[in-house]
Design a protein around this motif. Structure first.
Motif, mmCIF file in Angstrom:
data_model
loop_
_atom_site.group_PDB
_atom_site.id
_atom_site.type_symbol
_atom_site.label_atom_id
_atom_site.label_comp_id
_atom_site.label_asym_id
_atom_site.label_seq_id
_atom_site.Cartn_x
_atom_site.Cartn_y
_atom_site.Cartn_z
ATOM 1 N N MET A 1 0.837 -1.175 0.000
ATOM 2 C CA MET A 1 0.000 0.000 0.000
ATOM 3 C C MET A 1 0.887 1.245 0.000
ATOM 4 O O MET A 1 1.887 1.292 0.699
ATOM 5 N N ARG A 2 0.475 2.228 -0.784
ATOM 6 C CA ARG A 2 1.260 3.455 -0.909
ATOM 7 C C ARG A 2 0.455 4.655 -0.433
ATOM 8 O O ARG A 2 -0.732 4.756 -0.698
ATOM 9 N N ILE A 3 1.147 5.551 0.245
ATOM 10 C CA ILE A 3 0.548 6.801 0.698
ATOM 11 C C ILE A 3 1.266 7.935 -0.028
ATOM 12 O O ILE A 3 2.487 8.047 0.044
ATOM 13 N N ARG A 4 0.513 8.753 -0.738
ATOM 14 C CA ARG A 4 1.104 9.892 -1.459
ATOM 15 C C ARG A 4 1.366 11.008 -0.462
ATOM 16 O O ARG A 4 0.456 11.457 0.221
ATOM 17 N N VAL A 5 2.605 11.424 -0.352
ATOM 18 C CA VAL A 5 2.979 12.489 0.571
ATOM 19 C C VAL A 5 2.977 13.808 -0.194
ATOM 20 O O VAL A 5 3.659 13.948 -1.210
ATOM 21 N N VAL A 6 2.191 14.761 0.305
ATOM 22 C CA VAL A 6 2.081 16.077 -0.325
ATOM 23 C C VAL A 6 2.670 17.093 0.651
ATOM 24 O O VAL A 6 2.182 17.228 1.772
ATOM 25 N N SER A 7 3.695 17.804 0.218
ATOM 26 C CA SER A 7 4.382 18.706 1.139
ATOM 27 C C SER A 7 4.099 20.187 0.902
ATOM 28 O O SER A 7 4.581 21.020 1.653
ATOM 29 N N SER A 92 4.841 -6.831 4.318
ATOM 30 C CA SER A 92 4.889 -7.671 5.521
ATOM 31 C C SER A 92 3.796 -7.262 6.517
ATOM 32 O O SER A 92 3.295 -8.099 7.268
ATOM 33 N N VAL A 93 3.398 -5.991 6.499
ATOM 34 C CA VAL A 93 2.336 -5.518 7.388
ATOM 35 C C VAL A 93 1.010 -6.160 7.005
ATOM 36 O O VAL A 93 0.300 -6.697 7.859
ATOM 37 N N THR A 94 0.686 -6.141 5.705
ATOM 38 C CA THR A 94 -0.580 -6.752 5.271
ATOM 39 C C THR A 94 -0.547 -8.261 5.459
ATOM 40 O O THR A 94 -1.571 -8.854 5.807
ATOM 41 N N GLU A 95 0.614 -8.860 5.261
ATOM 42 C CA GLU A 95 0.730 -10.310 5.491
ATOM 43 C C GLU A 95 0.496 -10.647 6.962
ATOM 44 O O GLU A 95 -0.200 -11.609 7.282
ATOM 45 N N LYS A 96 1.057 -9.839 7.852
ATOM 46 C CA LYS A 96 0.885 -10.063 9.293
ATOM 47 C C LYS A 96 -0.582 -9.887 9.686
ATOM 48 O O LYS A 96 -1.108 -10.654 10.501
ATOM 49 N N ILE A 97 -1.247 -8.894 9.087
ATOM 50 C CA ILE A 97 -2.679 -8.682 9.356
ATOM 51 C C ILE A 97 -3.466 -9.916 8.928
ATOM 52 O O ILE A 97 -4.326 -10.404 9.669
#
Length: 135
Positions: A1-7, A92-97
């Motif tokens: 999963m990706r989060i777009r960072v807007v600065s 790995s986070v989604t796999e752990k979930i």
């Protein structure tokens, strides 16, 4: 999963219209949030640092709720925008979930453990769990 960072404000209007999760690394005005929603019609989550959450108006909160866009508190720990415009949550986070759900763990237990181990906000973990359940 990706989060777009807007600065910056200027960056809002250059975003891909297919963005679903956006982290605003600046203190947004109502106009900025409205522009973001207009630019990204598929938006599902706006993440703001804790210090900026208190400055979001009730009217914008209600607007986002009506648009079914979650406004969550959180940070992108250790992210360097000059290297990559996206903060990627490891697979790995989604796999752990998934593993924990198979084990029969409660949603609250999963949120607490994943957020503690990965420095993710519990609200973001809840969103990931919901997305995983819908797949």
């Amino acid at each position: 999963m990706r989060i777009r960072v807007v600065s910056s404000r200027e960056e809002i209007f250059t975003l891909n219209p297919n963005e679903r999760v956006v982290h605003l690394a600046f203190r947004p005005s109502n106009k900025d949030i409205l522009g973001l929603v207009e630019t990204c019609p598929k938006l599902e989550v706006i993440q703001l640092p804790k210090s900026y959450m208190a400055t979001v108006s009730k009217s914008i909160e209600m607007f986002l709720e009506m648009q079914r866009i979650q406004l969550i508190e959180g940070d992108v720990w250790g992210h360097r925008k000059d290297i990559n415009e996206y903060y990627t949550i490891p697979s790995s986070v989604t796999e752990k979930i998934r593993e924990m759900r198979i084990e029969g763990k409660s949603k609250e237990d999963i949120e607490a453990r994943i957020s503690r181990e990965n420095k993710l906000n519990p609200e973001l973990v809840a969103y990931i769990i919901a997305k995983e359940a819908s797949i």
